[in-house]
Design an enzyme around this catalytic site. Sequence first.
Site, PDB file in Angstrom:
ATOM      1  N   ASP A  51      39.721   8.473  43.994  1.00  0.00           N
ATOM      2  CA  ASP A  51      39.458   9.701  43.249  1.00  0.00           C
ATOM      3  C   ASP A  51      40.367   9.790  42.027  1.00  0.00           C
ATOM      4  O   ASP A  51      41.579   9.582  42.117  1.00  0.00           O
ATOM      5  CB  ASP A  51      39.708  10.911  44.147  1.00  0.00           C
ATOM      6  CG  ASP A  51      39.439  12.214  43.412  1.00  0.00           C
ATOM      7  OD1 ASP A  51      38.255  12.553  43.227  1.00  0.00           O
ATOM      8  OD2 ASP A  51      40.412  12.885  43.007  1.00  0.00           O
ATOM      9  N   TYR A  56      43.330  13.581  34.039  1.00  0.00           N
ATOM     10  CA  TYR A  56      44.569  12.910  34.434  1.00  0.00           C
ATOM     11  C   TYR A  56      44.981  11.956  33.317  1.00  0.00           C
ATOM     12  O   TYR A  56      44.702  10.754  33.340  1.00  0.00           O
ATOM     13  CB  TYR A  56      44.387  12.135  35.740  1.00  0.00           C
ATOM     14  CG  TYR A  56      44.029  12.971  36.953  1.00  0.00           C
ATOM     15  CD1 TYR A  56      44.150  14.351  36.955  1.00  0.00           C
ATOM     16  CD2 TYR A  56      43.559  12.356  38.115  1.00  0.00           C
ATOM     17  CE1 TYR A  56      43.810  15.101  38.080  1.00  0.00           C
ATOM     18  CE2 TYR A  56      43.228  13.095  39.242  1.00  0.00           C
ATOM     19  CZ  TYR A  56      43.353  14.462  39.217  1.00  0.00           C
ATOM     20  OH  TYR A  56      43.018  15.194  40.339  1.00  0.00           O
ATOM     21  N   LEU A 205      49.788  16.605  51.515  1.00  0.00           N
ATOM     22  CA  LEU A 205      51.241  16.548  51.661  1.00  0.00           C
ATOM     23  C   LEU A 205      51.933  17.697  50.935  1.00  0.00           C
ATOM     24  O   LEU A 205      53.157  17.671  50.734  1.00  0.00           O
ATOM     25  CB  LEU A 205      51.770  15.205  51.151  1.00  0.00           C
ATOM     26  CG  LEU A 205      51.256  13.964  51.886  1.00  0.00           C
ATOM     27  CD1 LEU A 205      51.853  12.696  51.300  1.00  0.00           C
ATOM     28  CD2 LEU A 205      51.552  14.045  53.381  1.00  0.00           C
TER      29      LEU A 205
END
Length: 322
Positions: A51, A56, A205
């Site tokens: 992904d 980004y 996380l």
Amino acid sequence: MRYVRLGKTNLEVSAIAFGTWAFGGEWGAFDAVEAKGAIHGALDAGITLFDTAQAYGFGESEALLADALWRRVSRDDVVVATKGGLRKQGGELVRDASARWLRAGVESSLRNLRTDHIDLYQVHWPDLTTPAAETAGALEDLVREGKILHAGVSNYNAKQMDELARYGRVETLQPPYHMFRRDIEAEILPYTAEQDIGVLAYGPLAHGLLTGTMSIHTTFPADDWRSHSSDFTGERFRRNLEAVDRLEEFARTRGISLPQLAVAWTLANPAVQVAIVGARRPAHLEATAAAADVELSADDRREIDQILAGAVPVVGPSPEGM
């Protein structure tokens, strides 16, 4: 590695996806050679879903992913997902899910990824200024042209997905979901389960909080978004670190690492098919790849809920806060 059906797409993918947000520059500096090594490590671990996003680094993350993947595998060996619908305006990120910008984004992503199709294209954030019919129509046109095979959304709520679905397909959702952020359990996950929408949860996380590597003295570089986030400073941070210490002890009694516990917890929700995990170097991935095979009992989940009772929600960033 465990493999799952991703909602109504019928794509068979690894339960853990490799995420490339860290390669866009928003998390501080990284080593490109190590980053590509992490991607190769993901392939070795049996991960088949990767992904990324146009935003980004506006091409940097997608190009790095392509460099790493196409040295090792052929196009049909992996499922590539990317996202669009954000653009730069001056020094700020702006939501833009207009037909014109989505099409421009797909063309840019195809070039950066060096491929003739994108397996899953996702609208990165809801754009309240563009009519849902226009966004959906653009996605349907891109599917008909074969430039994208499946269409989904990211960071949408149930009402926004339902509105978009009136005009076109909504096959997947990519929401934030981890032990410190559970708001999607109330309405969003019941909606996706009812509609057979595949869920790829990002941030399992908790943006590093659940790695067990942070302390109250942890600081971040100025170019890391966490450096100016209230989630990682002050009393909120301290309270959550106390919960992390207890979670780490709980994981130890189960014979697993804290990152494995965190990812396994995300995947334990039956409405979630995939957990997206990032890694800047191969060693980071080794700590989480085995989580797909970790099963948590109902008693385990109840004990985790008790540990988290005093924790503070970790909201994470939005485009406007980056």
